[in-house]
Design an enzyme around this catalytic site. Structure first.
Site, PDB file in Angstrom:
ATOM      1  N   ARG A 239       1.818  -4.751  -5.939  1.00  0.00           N
ATOM      2  CA  ARG A 239       2.094  -3.335  -6.191  1.00  0.00           C
ATOM      3  C   ARG A 239       0.829  -2.608  -6.661  1.00  0.00           C
ATOM      4  NH1 ARG A 239       7.284  -3.031  -5.165  1.00  0.00           N
ATOM      5  NH2 ARG A 239       8.550  -4.845  -5.729  1.00  0.00           N
ATOM      6  N   ASP A 240       0.676  -1.380  -6.155  1.00  0.00           N
ATOM      7  CA  ASP A 240      -0.445  -0.543  -6.577  1.00  0.00           C
ATOM      8  C   ASP A 240      -0.279  -0.199  -8.055  1.00  0.00           C
ATOM      9  OD1 ASP A 240      -2.549   1.496  -4.814  1.00  0.00           O
ATOM     10  OD2 ASP A 240      -2.140   1.974  -6.918  1.00  0.00           O
TER      11      ASP A 240
ATOM     12  N   VAL B  60     -11.734   1.230  -3.215  1.00  0.00           N
ATOM     13  CA  VAL B  60     -11.977  -0.214  -3.330  1.00  0.00           C
ATOM     14  C   VAL B  60     -12.458  -0.705  -1.971  1.00  0.00           C
ATOM     15  CG1 VAL B  60     -10.963  -2.469  -3.807  1.00  0.00           C
ATOM     16  CG2 VAL B  60     -10.214  -0.476  -5.123  1.00  0.00           C
TER      17      VAL B  60
ATOM     18  N   HIS C 141      -7.851  -3.109   2.878  1.00  0.00           N
ATOM     19  CA  HIS C 141      -6.451  -3.124   2.438  1.00  0.00           C
ATOM     20  C   HIS C 141      -5.654  -2.073   3.178  1.00  0.00           C
ATOM     21  CE1 HIS C 141      -8.644  -0.326  -0.200  1.00  0.00           C
ATOM     22  NE2 HIS C 141      -7.537   0.388  -0.235  1.00  0.00           N
TER      23      HIS C 141
HETATM   24  P1  5GP Z   1      -8.114   3.119  -1.784  1.00  0.00           P
HETATM   25  O1  5GP Z   1      -8.284   4.396  -2.569  1.00  0.00           O
HETATM   26  O2  5GP Z   1      -9.394   2.307  -1.767  1.00  0.00           O
HETATM   27  O3  5GP Z   1      -7.527   3.309  -0.417  1.00  0.00           O
HETATM   28  O4  5GP Z   1      -7.002   2.280  -2.556  1.00  0.00           O
HETATM   29  C1  5GP Z   1      -7.271   1.530  -3.683  1.00  0.00           C
HETATM   30  C2  5GP Z   1      -5.983   1.431  -4.457  1.00  0.00           C
HETATM   31  O5  5GP Z   1      -6.132   0.394  -5.401  1.00  0.00           O
HETATM   32  C3  5GP Z   1      -5.620   2.695  -5.244  1.00  0.00           C
HETATM   33  O6  5GP Z   1      -4.352   3.198  -4.784  1.00  0.00           O
HETATM   34  C4  5GP Z   1      -5.546   2.208  -6.698  1.00  0.00           C
HETATM   35  O7  5GP Z   1      -4.480   2.793  -7.426  1.00  0.00           O
HETATM   36  C5  5GP Z   1      -5.381   0.711  -6.548  1.00  0.00           C
HETATM   37  N1  5GP Z   1      -5.937  -0.059  -7.640  1.00  0.00           N
HETATM   38  C6  5GP Z   1      -7.133   0.130  -8.259  1.00  0.00           C
HETATM   39  N2  5GP Z   1      -7.326  -0.807  -9.203  1.00  0.00           N
HETATM   40  C7  5GP Z   1      -6.215  -1.607  -9.169  1.00  0.00           C
HETATM   41  C8  5GP Z   1      -5.832  -2.765  -9.929  1.00  0.00           C
HETATM   42  O8  5GP Z   1      -6.541  -3.263 -10.807  1.00  0.00           O
HETATM   43  N3  5GP Z   1      -4.627  -3.313  -9.637  1.00  0.00           N
HETATM   44  C9  5GP Z   1      -3.801  -2.802  -8.661  1.00  0.00           C
HETATM   45  N4  5GP Z   1      -2.636  -3.413  -8.455  1.00  0.00           N
HETATM   46  N5  5GP Z   1      -4.149  -1.711  -7.932  1.00  0.00           N
HETATM   47  C10 5GP Z   1      -5.338  -1.136  -8.192  1.00  0.00           C
END
Ligand code: 5GP
Ligand code: ZN
Length: 119
Positions: free
Chosen positions: A34-35, A100, A104
């Site tokens: 989960r996010d 990140v 994903h």
């Molecule tokens: P992006 O913005 O790269 O597409 O998505 C990265 C996602 O990782 C974001 O929705 C953010 O909330 C999530 N995220 C960042 N740090 C963590 C973490 O430590 N644990 C979890 N479960 N999600 C994270």
């Protein structure tokens, strides 16, 4: 693009079990958790165990790993009870919202879908 490497990669640390996660499913090639900041009632991240910075790089590196994240995403949607009503989002690059740099897929469901961005 960032120069993050596996040693400082957040999702590599989650894959390695060094940072806890709320795991919902996994396969030999991918994990789903989960996010931490959900943008919808169902918001799960599907992450290949292999480090590649983007889904495009993953596609170039391994057909099997690429296919597996989408297979696992579909399984997550079934498990979450939304097999016919979910959205998958892949952000690539900072300007597109990627924060990140480990490939994903976001699996989102349970909210009204609009034209606006969800993540
Ligand atoms: P992006 O913005 O790269 O597409 O998505 C990265 C996602 O990782 C974001 O929705 C953010 O909330 C999530 N995220 C960042 N740090 C963590 C973490 O430590 N644990 C979890 N479960 N999600 C994270
Ligand atoms: Zn990584």
């Amino acid at each position: 693009m960032t120069s993050q490497t596996p040693s400082d990669c957040l999702f590599c640390k989650i894959v390695a079990g060094e940072i806890p996660d709320d795991r919902v499913a996994e396969s030999d090639r991918s994990i789903a958790f989960r996010d931490i900041k959900p943008a919808a009632p169902v918001h799960v991240l599907v992450v290949p165990r292999r480090h590649e910075p983007t889904v495009g790089a993953l596609a170039a590196a391994s057909d099997e790993d690429l296919a597996d994240i989408f297979r696992l995403a579909a399984r997550v949607a079934e498990q979450e009870g939304v097999p016919d009503a979910y959205r998958m989002i892949v952000n690539t690059g900072t300007a597109a919202g990627q924060t990140v740099f480990h490939a994903h897929v976001h699996v989102l469901a349970g909210a009204a879908f609009t034209e606006g961005r969800m993540v």
